[in-house]
Design a protein around this motif. Structure first.
Motif: not given
Length: 870
Positions: A461, A485-487, A490, A492, A512
């Protein structure tokens, strides 16, 4: 959902059919839906502080309490219990075929869900009939093929569900909560996973040991214990954790080892960080070759042609745009000096011709003559857009506004194919390549916001974010700040803004949703970010939907699940459709919709650049036409070739055959990677580019980009404080509202009103008229006496013109929404009532329509306003 529940009951068609679903209005509660005389009656089932369940009753009537949902259902199967009819026929949810990611074949069917499902997705045991044991017979017999690991696993699970579940249930009843039989089934089913992890773990640890310092102690005993211990769930979790830690640390360990080698042997390797940071340069003067004409505007404002003395109709000229000095110079061909120089503050308007895409009219003031205008024809539509963008930028830079009226937003999406990116992403980040791309004169103008979504991104990340920031710093000489940033595995999403905008960003939310196997795996799903830019709300969703040409329905369901489950935006608007919560919502990613055409025909059309024929069979376009997904969203014109599935290392060949152990799979070239948006009515958003790169070849997908010019509002500060006199207040008055909703219910309804310009949400009285002339639809009406007068917190016209009202039609009994909509207040301002009409949405579906008459009255001394830059 309410909509699906009503559809299932309508298909069942018998009085007394029922099902239980989650309540959409109260978390942790249920809704009992019961069909009687072709209408669905909904009753809320509420838990009390002790967890006892009861059907909501009218005030003064004692509620009956039950410990379990089956107990409640059993009681209400008897007559005279307050329902319109006893509960007679439970209705089950329709069977769903497994998607490709589960490894199941097309004929394999998922277990049907029981007709009532709890708030966390736990299935409640169905109603015991004549003293039967709850749970017995709810799962069908499975006949797995013994040759497949996936089917072996399904076999173990089927054995547990059909035979051993009852034993665990009996043990639980006798006070033994260990679920011994479930534990045994899981341990047995996971043995192959132990072997796979042992093999992978041994290889990873060997590789890690190569880069360990010589004195670093290793625990061989620990490794042996991992490989030889009896398989149980705790050990399996430890192994998975070890693999996770090794993968996370291995890259750093290798990098550190190589850096030490470089330092030890004085090796000189190129380093991005060692290069001096670029310095911002003033924008160069840009020139455009055009054909020019001269027009004037008379006192009535109607254009008329001026006498052409020195400049004929097709006179060639050069336009010189100097953003830094704020001028536009017009020079005739062959002349050394400008014929005329126009300061930016004299430019009144730019008019783009629709009939001629390369033509623009520039209207400006001159000391000797007011309202002069000139037409210019550019070599291409792209050159015209570049000229207009530069003038827009010049206006912004030289305006005296403390806060911007307009910003530029870049959105990029790329399925990276689980491979590292190339050293340079310049073409992607500057919107160059194929399709509607940025002109070279504007490609390196930095955007205010960059939103970059990736799928199958194997980078860490932090590493990915720093790589993007370094790339933008090299290209734009700006050190962009990270907003969010959001994941999800895989998948993103990264949001970056210019440093000067950092203070304007607030209320940042991330979320998410997993839509992989059984909605529990994050290999497919979505990540989202929302925030306020001054007074304008933004939402961004990056998703990776189910793959496979035949999985159109599954992709539609993924979209619906994401729409329902993403937690973004103002919490007060959580009951509204996600697409209505933001001034501007951008949705992008590897949507995976394919082309419904033979692969050889597709390749022939691509070779001839006949994209229209392919877009006519594009699954996403077809599903949008059917109102299945992305209702009322917009998408730029696609003038670039399909972005999937290329041969890696080249953009010349599509690799449409995929060889798998089960055989050859056909992946036809398709526009899998898309960018769409939806904005509130009467707001400004313009898509300036939409295309893909042609020089980034590490993945089988090409990166896709789109750039937008977006109108924004500032936190309004009135010139004078609002007065307390009622005459000094603005008010929103309703004359009537008429609603048609798609429902089999006869429930009375009320309307809930939300807006940032209101101190709190307001609600109407119950509807004053009601009819159901058309089966499946309910017509509701409200007169003025049952509609509230709304008083905005500020009465200024300039403020109210930017506001929107969100309306939700809710049932009186269930408090659940039948549909929501958004109304722009700008067109409603005036002394006379104006008519409005729009669609209703709920959970991504169109559920009806609403129309009515309203007016927004503004005090006379608050009617001043200013022109916007857009």
């Amino acid at each position: 959902s309410r909509v699906v529940a009503e559809e299932l009951l309508a298909k069942a068609g018998r009085d007394g059919c029922f099902l239980v679903r989650d309540s959409e209005s109260v978390s942790g509660a249920y809704a009992l839906c019961l069909l009687f005389q072709r209408h669905v009656h909904t009753y809320r089932i509420l838990p009390d502080d002790e967890g006892l369940l009861s059907v909501q009753t009218i005030q003064g009537i004692q509620a009956k309490c039950f410990r379990t949902l089956p107990d409640l259902i059993s009681a209400y199967q008897q007559p005279n219990n307050g329902l319109v009819t006893p509960l007679l026929y439970p209705v089950h949810r329709a069977r769903q075929t497994a998607d490709e990611d589960s490894g199941a074949g097309p004929q394999q069917v998922m277990c049907p869900c029981p007709p009532w499902v709890g708030p966390m997705g736990w299935a409640q045991p169905p109603l015991p009939r004549h003293g039967g044991i709850p749970g017995k017979g709810i799962f069908p017999k499975m006949s797995p093929c013994p040759c497949s690991p996936a089917s072996d696993f399904m076999g173990f699970m089927a054995e547990y569900l059909n035979h051993h579940l009852q034993l665990d249930l009996e043990a639980l009843r006798h006070g033994h909560p260990q679920l011994r039989h479930l534990s045994t089934a899981l341990v047995t089913a996971c043995r192959p996973l132990h072997r796979q992890i042992d093999f992978t773990l041994a290889g990873l640890e060997t590789l890690a040991r190569v880069f360990d310092p010589p004195m670093s102690p290793r625990s061989l005993a620990r490794e042996q214990s991992l490989l030889t211990s009896d398989p149980d769930l705790e050990l399996l979790l430890n192994k998975i954790s070890t693999v996770n830690n090794l993968l996370a640390s291995l890259e750093k360990k290798v990098l550190k080892s190589l850096q030490e080698t470089v330092a030890r042997h004085n090796l000189a390797l190129p380093s991005v960080t060692a290069a001096p940071p670029p310095t911002a340069k003033p924008m160069a003067v840009q020139s455009f070759e055009v054909r020019a004409g001269c027009h004037g505007v008379g006192p009535t404002g109607e254009p008329h042609t001026c006498a052409q003395v020195k400049m004929g109709k097709s006179q060639r000229a050069t336009l010189m745009v100097d953003v830094e000095s704020g001028t536009v110079a017009i020079t005739k061909r062959g002349s050394g000096s400008p014929e005329e120089t126009i300061p930016q503050d004299k430019i009144v308007q730019l008019i783009k011709y629709q009939s001629v895409q390369s033509k623009v009219r520039l209207m400006y003031d001159r000391e000797s003559q007011k309202n002069l205008s000139r037409d210019f024809i550019f070599p291409s539509a792209r050159k015209r857009e570049a000229f207009c963008q530069l003038l827009q930028l010049m206006k912004i830079q030289h305006s005296n506004l403390d806060e911007p009226d307009i910003i530029s937003v870049y959105v990029g999406t790329w399925n990276m194919g689980s491979t590292p990116p190339p050293r340079s992403l310049a073409s992607w980040l500057t919107s160059r390549g194929l399709g509607c791309t940025q002109d070279e004169t504007t490609a390196c103008i930095p955007h205010d916001i960059y939103v970059i979504g990736t799928q199958e991104n194997s980078l860490g990340d932090r590493e990915w974010v720093e790589f993007l920031r370094a790339s933008l710093k090299t290209l734009m000489a700006i050190d962009y700040r990270v907003v969010a940033l959001q994941c999800l595995w895989s998948i993103k999403i990264v949001v970056l803004v210019k440093p000067e905008h950092e203070r304007r960003i607030s209320h940042v939310h991330t979320s998410s949703v997993k839509t992989g196997i059984a909605n529990t795996l994050g290999n497919k799903g979505a990540v989202g970010v929302s925030f306020l830019f001054n007074g304008t709300s933004f939402g961004f969703v990056n998703c990776h939907l189910a793959s496979g040409s035949e999985k159109t329905h599954r992709r539609n369901q993924n979209y619906s699940d994401i729409l329902r489950s993403l937690v973004l935006g103002d919490k007060r608007l959580s009951t509204f459709d996600l697409t209505l919560r933001f001034t501007h919502l951008f949705w992008f990613g590897d949507l995976n919709y394919r082309l419904d055409m033979d692969v050889q025909d597709i390749l022939a059309h691509i070779t001839k650049k006949e994209f229209e024929a392919l877009l006519a069979v594009d699954q996403l376009n077809l599903e949008r036409e059917k109102n299945k997904v992305f209702l009322r969203f917009s998408e730029g014109d696609i003038s670039f070739p399909p972005t999937y599935r290329y041969e890696r290392g080249s953009r010349d060949t599509y690799m449409w055959q995929k060889f798998k152990p089960t055989g050859v799979r056909i992946n036809v070239p398709s526009w899998c990677d898309r960018i769409l948006w939806k904005s509130h009515p009467e707001t400004h958003v313009a898509c300036n580019s939409y295309g893909c790169t042609d020089d980034i070849v590490t993945s089988d997908h090409s990166p896709v980009f789109a750039t937008f010019e977006v109108g924004v509002t500032s936190q309004f500060v009135p010139k004078k404080a609002p007065g307390s006199d009622p005459k000094a207040l603005a008010c929103i008055e309703w004359e009537s509202i008429e609603v048609i909703v798609k429902t089999a219910s006869r429930s009375k309804c009320y309307i809930e009103f939300h807006s940032y310009c209101l101190e709190e949400a307001q609600r109407s009285g119950e509807n004053t008229s009601q009819s159901c002339d058309i089966p499946g639809f309910l017509k509701l009406g409200w007169s003025a006496k049952n509609l509230p007068m709304l008083n905005p917190i500020l009465p200024d016209l300039e403020y109210l013109g930017d506001q929107h009202l969100l309306l939700s039609i809710k049932g009186v009994e269930s408090c659940e929404s039948y549909g929501e909509c958004c109304i722009a207040m700008r067109s409603m301002i005036g002394s006379m009532a104006q008519q409005f009409e729009t669609f209703l949405f709920h959970r991504g579906e169109e559920t009806g329509s609403i129309r009515g008459w309203m007016k927004v009255r503004v005090p006379k001394d608050r009617r001043s306003t200013r022109e916007r830059l857009y």
